[in-house]
Design an enzyme around this catalytic site. Sequence first.
Site, PDB file in Angstrom:
ATOM      1  N   LYS A   1      37.844  53.475  36.561  1.00  0.00           N
ATOM      2  CA  LYS A   1      37.585  54.398  35.598  1.00  0.00           C
ATOM      3  C   LYS A   1      36.304  53.715  34.833  1.00  0.00           C
ATOM      4  CE  LYS A   1      39.630  56.683  31.481  1.00  0.00           C
ATOM      5  NZ  LYS A   1      40.682  56.949  30.695  1.00  0.00           N
TER       6      LYS A   1
ATOM      7  N   SER B   1      42.120  61.619  30.028  1.00  0.00           N
ATOM      8  CA  SER B   1      40.729  61.445  30.080  1.00  0.00           C
ATOM      9  C   SER B   1      40.137  60.828  31.477  1.00  0.00           C
ATOM     10  CB  SER B   1      40.565  60.299  28.866  1.00  0.00           C
ATOM     11  OG  SER B   1      40.959  59.307  29.240  1.00  0.00           O
TER      12      SER B   1
ATOM     13  N   SER C   1      46.594  60.077  29.309  1.00  0.00           N
ATOM     14  CA  SER C   1      45.229  60.006  30.271  1.00  0.00           C
ATOM     15  C   SER C   1      45.556  59.837  31.632  1.00  0.00           C
ATOM     16  CB  SER C   1      44.028  59.213  29.703  1.00  0.00           C
ATOM     17  OG  SER C   1      43.754  60.086  28.362  1.00  0.00           O
TER      18      SER C   1
END
Lengths: 502, 492
Positions: free
Chosen positions: A81, A156, A180
């Site tokens: 990420k 997210s 997330s």
Amino acid sequence: MTLAELSLAQLRTELDRKKISAVELAEYFLARAESRTDLNAFLHLDRTLTLAQARDADIQIAHRNYSATVNALTGIPIAHKDIFVTRDWRTTAGSRMLENYVSPFDATVVEKLKVAGMVCLGKLNCDEFAMGSSNENSAFGAVKNPWDLHRVPGGSSGGSAAAVAARLTPAATGTDTGGSLRQPAAMCGITAIKPTYGRVSRYGMIAFASSLDQGGPMARSAEDCALLLDAMAGFDTKDSTSIDSAETKVSIWRSFQAESASKTSPMLEFENLRIGVPKEFFSEGLSNDVAAAVRAALTAFEQRGATLVEISLPRTALSIPAYYVIAPAEASSNLARFDGVRYGHRAADYKDLGDMIAKSRAEGFGAEVKRRILVGTYVLSHGYYDAYYRQAQKVRRLIAQDFQDAFKRCDFIMGPVAPTTAWKMGEKSNDPVAMYLEDIFTLGVSLAGLPGMSVPCGFGAGEMPVGLQIIGNYFDEARMLSVAHRYQQVTDWHLRTPEVSA
Amino acid sequence: MNGVPLGWEVVIGLETHAQLSTRSKIFSGSPIAFGAAPNTQANAVDLALPGTLPVMNLAAVEKAIRFGLAIGAEIAPRSVFARKNYFYPDLPKGYQISQFELPVVIGGTIPIVVNGIEKTVQLTRAHLEEDAGKSLHEGLDSHGVSGIDLNRAGTPLLEIVTEPVMHSAEEAVAYAKALHSIVTWIGICDGNMQEGSFRCDANVSVRRQGDSKLGTRAEIKNVNSFRFLERAIQYEVRRQIELIEDGGKVVQETRLYDAGRDETRSMRSKEDAMDYRYFPDPDLLPLVMTQVQIDAVKATMPELQPAMAARFVREYGLSPNIAHALTQSKAFADYFVDCVAAGGEPKLVSNWMTGELAALLNKQGFDIRQSHLAPSQLAQVVIALQNGSINAKGAKELLHAICEKQGLAQDLSIDALIKQMGLEQVSDSGLIKKIIDEVLAGNQKSVDEFKSGKEKAFHSLVGQVMKASKGRANPAQVNEILKTKLNEAGAS
């Protein structure tokens, strides 16, 4: 079965038997990633960097200076990420503010996985500074859900979830502040675990809300997650909130294996397992399709010997306001360092230093980030602190207590990850409160610092995946992963793949 | 009294930032060195690069506890770091990590003496925090460009806050000096005011005598010497009294002291005061102190100044004044202890230290630790004085020579130096008699004056003899032989 469908253990076997090299494996997944730019999952790919790491892995494998347990991950690709800083790939946090930022150091998680021999494929899209539940808040464009390109992948860690779901990478890292990791995993039909707060070092993870942020793995199965988490976790002297205790010294992978091996009778797989089912998770607001899939999963556990216990988490609804006070408060302070002085975006024209900082921030941050900074600044302001921040902290402690009370009656808590399956892109992007309400089942776990998982458990309307949330007590990750693993031994939801529709 | 007009009362509280002398910064591993090239003492954490986190330097905590123990304060069993949020280019994180609601040191007292009157200053608290960097607006190559130096960012500070209990500039200065002495004595701060290691801010207000309500205060910053502190407060007191007497009102504000103009100037008023939005720093766990940890620090505490001075009086029979002078700093006191341990007679050592050596250090602008004269050397000089191999004049010359490094071989013993410099005392009575005879022969006038009863003439003759011996003659012998000779001469 194609390489894309193999588990990490199977990939290990292929590599060890020289059926494939780490370079070939990296090439294979890079090609898949390059072929699916439509998903917008990857932000930065760099063949040269990836292949160099893969070559190193091949050398290690060739020299056999590893043992199966220690270097179980050598040569296996992973993608990070873009909230984890990397010295080789740019790190943007999905923000204009850091569009061209290159970190001089690797995040602890990145370093640990590199030391474990994993090959980095690149960096994955996410909501700006990890703020969002749909991945529509990335400055570099929304990520699409591989199951339906018109739908969001969740957020997210949306890029991570979409990439794993579309088999562009066997594994990815993500972070979870209020859901997330779990929510995008649920919406993309993959497996993810948010560990106990303090399990995984936050050093090098660009902070959103420090007291809630926690990194974790996203993969196709609980077994893969166990292997990955084992490599990611551990006390880090660079993070004062990482935990150094008897619990964190035990190998997650070995405990996971021991837990999984001890259960021999498939029909009574879950005998003695008490599953708490919070009534607040099955109230109005939960869509019928999600409820049906989750209930079916609970029945599957029950049929194999588990006992379902109705429990109450009475402050579930309060977790939303508590979270949306605490997280923005911390964010407003954490993001103050992005002032255009030392790095990041700096406005071209300004009158003085104050103006430079103000303009750089106004230009560099997106709408949702600004909204949270404003909320956070407000709740910490003189005269409002007691009414908001202090009050929210009290609620937070009560929520944590509610979970402890619940765990007196059960081993794990299970329920939905999110009230609905993935929604259409743009559907909620103009209604932040509606978006915040989607986090209702994941926020409490974050506020309490508990470990939580998302495990694929079926499909809802529009054939979109549904995730089962498993919540464990502190440091109970290995047992929780084992429960999920054994569920995945008798179900195949986690093996379903989206058809390539593009 | 104290320069305060009749009918007025002054109320002063001091906030002092003492830079803790740790090797590395309070939340990062960067070294701390004054005067290094800009940004060479700043790492990723100090620059607040994305993803970095603070880690508490326990050496700074230990120093805060030392301070608490030295002033009889409570050490908080649990204290909390908070973020003080504000934007400034030299504040890399956009917030300063400090302590707010729960400081590490609570209360405590510091005794002071002003005009012979003893008083106790009550402290509110002392808390740990990090320093900011420095903005440089001048001296850069291109015009209109500001520079940022983050070397100082993250330097550990202990902010020490008093209650508003001082009532004159003299009291404030006495307190500041006493505090300075304590922090340097216990080794937590180098006390260098020029380099900013010890900075005082004064909260000053005035009120009419008898008023129960405190007046509006002004905070004076930028005071980097005790003298400036005194003058800044005096100026501010005058300003506030004049303002009120002229029908004006004191506004709550921060004022900068301008030493060049000897005045304070408004920096920002309360209206501009920022809302710092303090909240507990989620990156740092609360600082938990157990009694065992506190006791461990206690075991390493040095004997404090008052106790040591009292012991010097008791053990060595020194006067309280001398004992006080010897304990002016820990280093000075340690030097004395080392001299005595090396065999120096305590009273003689104390006289030489507080007399000749102190004057020399003063002249050289040296701290005792910078002196070229080792304690063992001073002890040997004192021993040489006692056994008569050198006289006081010779000892003075020797001290000067060593302290000023007058081309002497470092490895020579004091005895060897005495020989090399020809400072041995002449105690050979034959030789002294010979010198006296020569002096008497050449100074008939003085001899006559002595005979006519002028006692002064005797001292003049002694001086002549000492001079003729190049100061090396044993003064006692000179006195004795000269007296005998003059009496003989008188009898003839």
